[in-house]
Design a protein around this motif. Structure first.
Motif, PDB file in Angstrom:
ATOM      1  N   PRO A 187      40.219  31.219  34.985  1.00 51.58           N
ATOM      2  CA  PRO A 187      39.338  30.118  35.410  1.00 51.58           C
ATOM      3  C   PRO A 187      39.007  30.119  36.903  1.00 51.58           C
ATOM      4  N   ASP A 188      39.925  30.630  37.743  1.00 53.06           N
ATOM      5  CA  ASP A 188      39.702  30.636  39.188  1.00 53.06           C
ATOM      6  C   ASP A 188      40.345  31.872  39.779  1.00 53.06           C
ATOM      7  N   ALA A 189      39.509  32.868  40.069  1.00 55.67           N
ATOM      8  CA  ALA A 189      40.020  34.149  40.560  1.00 55.67           C
ATOM      9  C   ALA A 189      39.857  34.308  42.066  1.00 55.67           C
ATOM     10  N   SER A 190      39.656  33.208  42.781  1.00 55.98           N
ATOM     11  CA  SER A 190      39.363  33.317  44.211  1.00 55.98           C
ATOM     12  C   SER A 190      40.496  33.988  44.978  1.00 55.98           C
ATOM     13  N   HIS A 191      41.726  33.567  44.713  1.00 50.31           N
ATOM     14  CA  HIS A 191      42.864  34.072  45.473  1.00 50.31           C
ATOM     15  C   HIS A 191      43.143  35.539  45.166  1.00 50.31           C
ATOM     16  N   GLY A 192      43.234  35.876  43.883  1.00 47.56           N
ATOM     17  CA  GLY A 192      43.525  37.255  43.506  1.00 47.56           C
ATOM     18  C   GLY A 192      42.420  38.220  43.888  1.00 47.56           C
ATOM     19  N   THR A 193      41.182  37.750  43.872  1.00 48.00           N
ATOM     20  CA  THR A 193      40.060  38.595  44.280  1.00 48.00           C
ATOM     21  C   THR A 193      40.121  38.868  45.776  1.00 48.00           C
ATOM     22  N   HIS A 194      40.480  37.837  46.546  1.00 50.64           N
ATOM     23  CA  HIS A 194      40.608  37.985  47.997  1.00 50.64           C
ATOM     24  C   HIS A 194      41.713  38.984  48.324  1.00 50.64           C
ATOM     25  N   VAL A 195      42.848  38.848  47.661  1.00 54.02           N
ATOM     26  CA  VAL A 195      43.970  39.769  47.842  1.00 54.02           C
ATOM     27  C   VAL A 195      43.552  41.201  47.511  1.00 54.02           C
ATOM     28  N   SER A 196      42.852  41.369  46.403  1.00 51.68           N
ATOM     29  CA  SER A 196      42.439  42.709  45.958  1.00 51.68           C
ATOM     30  C   SER A 196      41.506  43.378  46.947  1.00 51.68           C
ATOM     31  N   GLY A 197      40.594  42.591  47.518  1.00 55.12           N
ATOM     32  CA  GLY A 197      39.671  43.155  48.500  1.00 55.12           C
ATOM     33  C   GLY A 197      40.374  43.631  49.750  1.00 55.12           C
ATOM     34  N   ILE A 198      41.372  42.891  50.193  1.00 53.51           N
ATOM     35  CA  ILE A 198      42.137  43.309  51.369  1.00 53.51           C
ATOM     36  C   ILE A 198      42.798  44.656  51.111  1.00 53.51           C
ATOM     37  N   ILE A 199      43.340  44.823  49.933  1.00 53.88           N
ATOM     38  CA  ILE A 199      44.025  46.072  49.590  1.00 53.88           C
ATOM     39  C   ILE A 199      43.057  47.236  49.466  1.00 53.88           C
ATOM     40  N   ALA A 200      41.953  47.026  48.737  1.00 52.65           N
ATOM     41  CA  ALA A 200      41.231  48.214  48.270  1.00 52.65           C
ATOM     42  C   ALA A 200      39.727  48.076  48.131  1.00 52.65           C
ATOM     43  N   ALA A 201      39.075  47.096  48.740  1.00 49.13           N
ATOM     44  CA  ALA A 201      37.618  47.020  48.637  1.00 49.13           C
ATOM     45  C   ALA A 201      37.014  48.366  49.041  1.00 49.13           C
ATOM     46  N   ASN A 202      35.964  48.752  48.352  1.00 51.97           N
ATOM     47  CA  ASN A 202      35.333  50.063  48.533  1.00 51.97           C
ATOM     48  C   ASN A 202      35.022  50.331  50.008  1.00 51.97           C
ATOM     49  N   ARG A 203      35.555  51.405  50.522  1.00 49.52           N
ATOM     50  CA  ARG A 203      35.346  51.752  51.937  1.00 49.52           C
ATOM     51  C   ARG A 203      34.117  52.615  52.165  1.00 49.52           C
ATOM     52  N   THR A 204      33.514  53.144  51.098  1.00 52.40           N
ATOM     53  CA  THR A 204      32.443  54.127  51.263  1.00 52.40           C
ATOM     54  C   THR A 204      31.051  53.566  51.026  1.00 52.40           C
ATOM     55  N   ASN A 205      30.964  52.356  50.440  1.00 53.66           N
ATOM     56  CA  ASN A 205      29.626  51.791  50.252  1.00 53.66           C
ATOM     57  C   ASN A 205      29.193  51.095  51.549  1.00 53.66           C
ATOM     58  N   THR A 206      28.006  50.603  51.565  1.00 56.12           N
ATOM     59  CA  THR A 206      27.476  49.970  52.783  1.00 56.12           C
ATOM     60  C   THR A 206      27.415  48.458  52.653  1.00 56.12           C
ATOM     61  N   ILE A 207      28.184  47.918  51.736  1.00 58.75           N
ATOM     62  CA  ILE A 207      28.170  46.472  51.522  1.00 58.75           C
ATOM     63  C   ILE A 207      29.559  45.892  51.757  1.00 58.75           C
ATOM     64  N   GLY A 208      29.615  44.603  51.983  1.00 58.23           N
ATOM     65  CA  GLY A 208      30.877  43.885  51.987  1.00 58.23           C
ATOM     66  C   GLY A 208      31.848  44.288  53.067  1.00 58.23           C
ATOM     67  N   ILE A 209      33.062  44.604  52.649  1.00 57.06           N
ATOM     68  CA  ILE A 209      34.159  44.848  53.581  1.00 57.06           C
ATOM     69  C   ILE A 209      34.805  46.203  53.309  1.00 57.06           C
ATOM     70  N   LYS A 210      35.798  46.528  54.123  1.00 53.63           N
ATOM     71  CA  LYS A 210      36.570  47.749  53.927  1.00 53.63           C
ATOM     72  C   LYS A 210      38.016  47.392  53.622  1.00 53.63           C
ATOM     73  N   GLY A 211      38.491  47.810  52.461  1.00 52.44           N
ATOM     74  CA  GLY A 211      39.896  47.620  52.136  1.00 52.44           C
ATOM     75  C   GLY A 211      40.777  48.519  52.981  1.00 52.44           C
ATOM     76  N   VAL A 212      42.073  48.270  52.953  1.00 50.86           N
ATOM     77  CA  VAL A 212      42.997  49.102  53.714  1.00 50.86           C
ATOM     78  C   VAL A 212      43.108  50.487  53.090  1.00 50.86           C
ATOM     79  N   ALA A 213      43.257  50.559  51.769  1.00 52.39           N
ATOM     80  CA  ALA A 213      43.484  51.833  51.080  1.00 52.39           C
ATOM     81  C   ALA A 213      42.188  52.369  50.474  1.00 52.39           C
ATOM     82  N   ASP A 214      42.065  53.708  50.448  1.00 44.87           N
ATOM     83  CA  ASP A 214      40.794  54.311  50.039  1.00 44.87           C
ATOM     84  C   ASP A 214      40.822  54.966  48.671  1.00 44.87           C
ATOM     85  N   ASN A 215      41.985  55.012  48.021  1.00 43.10           N
ATOM     86  CA  ASN A 215      42.040  55.659  46.704  1.00 43.10           C
ATOM     87  C   ASN A 215      43.016  54.900  45.805  1.00 43.10           C
TER      88      ASN A 215
END
Length: 535
Positions: free
Chosen positions: A284-312
């Motif tokens: 019902p509310d994925a705000s927290h887990g989505t935020h956590v996931s982005g910090i860890i691993a948001a796509n570093r190679t696209n040109t949108i959004g943010i860069k996660g810490v890990a790349d693979n």
């Protein structure tokens, strides 16, 4: 308190002195959205040098994918910046209603939800305090110190402490609702007088206050809008503040509220029961887990959004944390599920002050240790010393011994001064391992959007991301060795930091080395350099 998400946003904002003093904490924005990945010497913010590591140490090197289990309130698996990093169970055929891989979970294509069933998913929950008090009331209500049986005296005294804690939190929530509600009425009236839906800093500066209350409110808003818009402030502090405390009263601190039977339907008394839940990893509310996931691993190679810490990294969402306190049985099963399905790093951005069945969680942690998995846990957001205050789960087993590949993380800010320890962060010279950036961390939220959150919940995934990086590029290192590297490679802090006291008290200045075991801030560059030559 659940995923720690509400208290950190609101801590220090709505105190008992709200109407009298109207004291707000700063709502200032950190200068750079990616500050936690930057380098102190190069960028003048106390990040973890992730970008420097990619530029100088990892360029051209090969890595192997690492699965990171995000045990949380849900992950938006369709987010534009997470789509490419979501774990897919290749042994499962999506939507066929069968347990293709025979792991006990039907259609678990991207993970599992242990707080749901075919009837839906749990959203709000009670605090563990509320649950244990409800249990103990059935045993001790009407009993007094004079009538209690000698053998029951320790349990009775614990019940009395639970009741006192419950009454204190309930009164605080009621007062906060009254205070914030009163403030909202006054602020809404001011805005109406201005004739603008979203007044600017200049509008408040030019406003002629008609009372002392309006004068104090005007001064507050002039201060707050130096680094924020009215809409941002109103949503984050007024609306969320009121919602938070109203939800506490309606759900978290409501002795009659228990959604377990309706939405989960398991035998909660059976801690060994594994096969319940559903495959809705978003919830019902994925705000927290989505935020956590982005910090860890948001796509570093696209040109949108943010860069996660890990790349693979592949993010495995395991939903086990509602808006309220997580249950030990669900946490234990979430750990077991993630480990059994290949996760090598677990992020646990949650915690609570009471435990129903610690042994169940301990056994799951032992299972993770036996499978060479590294657990990263947020320290919590109550500005408490965990050396003296209990917090669950923890690395110490009930029967003795500790989990060796287990890291507890406090939250730090961007400035290398007395404010380096985030004012909300828990700490502990013998219980908190390291600190990592956890103030105004910009990351992914549902709907392919992005927001800045505060919390040890944000600091833990920074560490999880660095741990995953090491396991990507140096896969032969064990979980215990990765922890050793992370601890030895921190940037040591050689000055004092402030620890906030009770309301009205002067902050206490202590050496940073007295608030965590390592005495420093996690650093990806240093960790990867050490990993390359680690023996």
């Amino acid at each position: 308190m659940n995923t720690l998400k509400n208290k950190v946003v609101l801590r220090g904002i709505f105190s008992a002195a709200l109407i009298a003093g109207l004291g707000f904490s700063s709502f200032a924005q950190v200068q750079k959205d990616n500050w936690h990945n930057l380098d102190f010497k190069k960028d003048s913010v106390f990040g973890v040098s992730t970008e420097k590591a990619y530029l100088e140490l990892l360029k051209g090197k090969k890595s192997t994918p690492v699965i990171v289990g995000v045990l949380d309130g849900g992950v938006d698996i369709k987010h534009e910046d997470l789509l490419s990093v979501i774990w897919v169970n290749k042994k499962e055929i999506a939507g066929n209603g069968k347990d293709d891989d025979k792991n006990g979970y039907i259609d678990d294509v991207n993970g599992w939800n242990f707080i749901g069933s075919a009837k839906g998913s749990v959203s709000h929950e009670a605090l563990e305090l509320t649950r244990v008090l409800r249990r103990d009331k059935a045993r001790f209500e009407g009993v007094t110190a004079e009538t209690v049986k000698p053998a029951d005296k320790p349990a009775f005294e614990q019940y009395q402490k639970e009741q006192a804690d419950f009454d204190k939190q309930t009164n605080e929530a009621k007062n906060a609702v009254a205070n914030i509600g009163g403030l909202k009425i006054a602020l809404d009236a001011m805005v109406k007088n201005m004739g603008k839906e979203n007044p600017t800093l200049a509008d408040f500066q030019n406003y002629k206050a008609s009372s002392d209350m309006e004068g104090r409110l005007k001064n507050i808003m002039v201060s707050q809008l130096q680094n924020s818009t009215f809409e941002e402030f109103y949503k984050a502090q007024i609306v969320k503040g009121l919602d938070h405390y109203q939800d506490q009263l309606a759900y978290n601190l409501n002795l009659d509220f228990d959604p377990r039977a309706e939405f989960v339907g398991d035998n909660y008394a059976d801690s060994k029961q594994r096969n319940y839940g559903n495959n809705d990893v978003t919830g019902p509310d994925a705000s927290h887990g989505t935020h956590v996931s982005g910090i860890i691993a948001a796509n570093r190679t696209n040109t949108i959004g943010i860069k996660g810490v890990a790349d693979n990294v592949q993010i495995m969402g395991v939903r086990s944390v509602p808006d309220g306190d997580e249950r030990d049985k669900d946490v234990a099963n979430a750990i077991r599920y993630a480990v059994s399905n290949g996760a090598k790093v677990l992020n646990m951005s949650f915690g609570k002050a009471y435990s129903w069945d610690k042994n169940a969680v301990d056994e799951a942690v032992k299972y993770a240790m036996s499978k060479d998995v590294l657990i990263i846990q947020a320290a919590g957001n109550d500005n408490k010393n965990l050396d003296v205050e209990k917090s669950f789960p923890d690395r110490r087993y009930e029967g003795g011994g500790t989990a060796e590949a287990y890291i507890v993380v406090g939250a730090s800010g961007s400035a290398d001064d007395k404010t380096l320890k985030a004012d909300f962060s828990n700490y502990g010279k013998t219980t908190v391992d390291v600190f990592a950036p956890g103030v105004k961390i910009y990351s992914t939220v549902p709907g392919s959007k992005y927001e800045a959150y505060n919390g040890t919940s944000m600091a833990a995934p920074v560490v999880a991301g660095v741990a995953a990086l090491i396991r990507e590029y140096y896969p032969k290192l064990t979980a215990v060795q990765v922890k050793d590297i992370l601890m030895k490679s921190v940037v040591k802090v050689d000055h004092n930091v402030d620890i906030e006291g009770a309301e009205g008290e002067t902050p206490k200045s202590v050496p940073f080395a007295d608030i965590c075991i390592s005495g420093g801030i996690i650093n990806a560059y240093n960790a990867l350099k050490l990993a390359a030559d680690y023996k």
